[in-house]
Design an enzyme around this catalytic site. Structure first.
Site, PDB file in Angstrom:
ATOM      1  N   CYS A  83       0.808  -1.225   0.000  1.00  0.00           N
ATOM      2  CA  CYS A  83       0.000   0.000   0.000  1.00  0.00           C
ATOM      3  C   CYS A  83       0.838   1.271   0.000  1.00  0.00           C
ATOM      4  O   CYS A  83       0.609   2.184  -0.792  1.00  0.00           O
ATOM      5  CB  CYS A  83      -0.989  -0.003   1.162  1.00  0.00           C
ATOM      6  SG  CYS A  83      -0.225   0.002   2.812  1.00  0.00           S
ATOM      7  N   HIS A 128      -2.014   1.182   7.017  1.00  0.00           N
ATOM      8  CA  HIS A 128      -2.512   1.109   5.641  1.00  0.00           C
ATOM      9  C   HIS A 128      -2.754   2.508   5.083  1.00  0.00           C
ATOM     10  O   HIS A 128      -3.098   3.433   5.825  1.00  0.00           O
ATOM     11  CB  HIS A 128      -3.811   0.303   5.588  1.00  0.00           C
ATOM     12  CG  HIS A 128      -4.269   0.009   4.193  1.00  0.00           C
ATOM     13  ND1 HIS A 128      -3.517  -0.720   3.311  1.00  0.00           N
ATOM     14  CD2 HIS A 128      -5.390   0.383   3.530  1.00  0.00           C
ATOM     15  CE1 HIS A 128      -4.166  -0.803   2.159  1.00  0.00           C
ATOM     16  NE2 HIS A 128      -5.302  -0.139   2.263  1.00  0.00           N
ATOM     17  N   HIS A 140      -6.243   1.385  -3.752  1.00  0.00           N
ATOM     18  CA  HIS A 140      -5.200   0.951  -2.816  1.00  0.00           C
ATOM     19  C   HIS A 140      -4.722  -0.455  -3.160  1.00  0.00           C
ATOM     20  O   HIS A 140      -5.325  -1.156  -3.961  1.00  0.00           O
ATOM     21  CB  HIS A 140      -5.716   1.022  -1.381  1.00  0.00           C
ATOM     22  CG  HIS A 140      -6.810   0.037  -1.065  1.00  0.00           C
ATOM     23  ND1 HIS A 140      -6.896  -0.606   0.138  1.00  0.00           N
ATOM     24  CD2 HIS A 140      -7.854  -0.420  -1.794  1.00  0.00           C
ATOM     25  CE1 HIS A 140      -7.955  -1.406   0.153  1.00  0.00           C
ATOM     26  NE2 HIS A 140      -8.552  -1.309  -1.007  1.00  0.00           N
TER      27      HIS A 140
END
Length: 163
Positions: A83, A128, A140
């Site tokens: 990510c 994240h 993402h």
């Protein structure tokens, strides 16, 4: 009984001519103020338009990598990325240098609320990150076994802008 002669020596009394001049001056000042406010609003709107265009460019570029694999620790937009590697490399294409980890990304840039989100902004969670694309969605690289994809913004993330 008050006569004109009795008030002639009282200070603070103004003539009709002075009152008219004062009213005209106040009207001029109000018009100048209104003009400055209108100019500032136009400047802010132009800046927002510029930001939206830049953010849309970030989103368009990021979407080119939809379907590419998630690779833990990866930073290749085509061979595999995690990510933070994904966000870092997308922004790098626009000359913006970001930290490598999702943890670090949430502490740099400009913080703001969800209501101020624009496409291209970064959505940060504990561990994240993703790129906001508008409409409550983000792009993402979610986790091992998955691919770069679009998903709904969930929970209570932090929001960051880097331009």
């Amino acid at each position: 009984v008050v006569s004109p002669e009795s008030i002639a020596g009282i200070t603070g009394i103004i003539t009709d001519e002075e009152a008219i001049h004062t009213a005209k001056e106040l009207a001029r000042l109000e018009a100048e103020k209104a003009k400055r406010i209108a100019e500032e609003k136009a400047r802010i709107e132009a800046e927002k338009t510029k930001l939206r265009a830049k953010g849309q460019s970030v989103v368009s570029y990021a979407k080119r990598f939809l379907g590419n694999p998630y690779v833990y620790g990866g930073t290749s937009l085509t061979r595999g990325t995690d990510c933070s590697g994904f966000v870092m490399r997308v922004y790098q294409n626009f000359g913006i240098s970001l930290p490598r980890t999702s943890y670090s990304m949430r502490y740099v840039g400009k913080a703001f609320s969800y209501s101020q989100m624009m496409p291209g902004d970064i959505v940060c969670y504990p561990g994240h990150v993703g790129i906001y694309i508008g409409g409550g969605k983000m792009i993402h690289a979610p986790h091992t076994g998955d691919v770069v994809r679009v998903a709904s913004v969930y929970g209570h993330p932090w929001y960051r802008r880097y331009w």
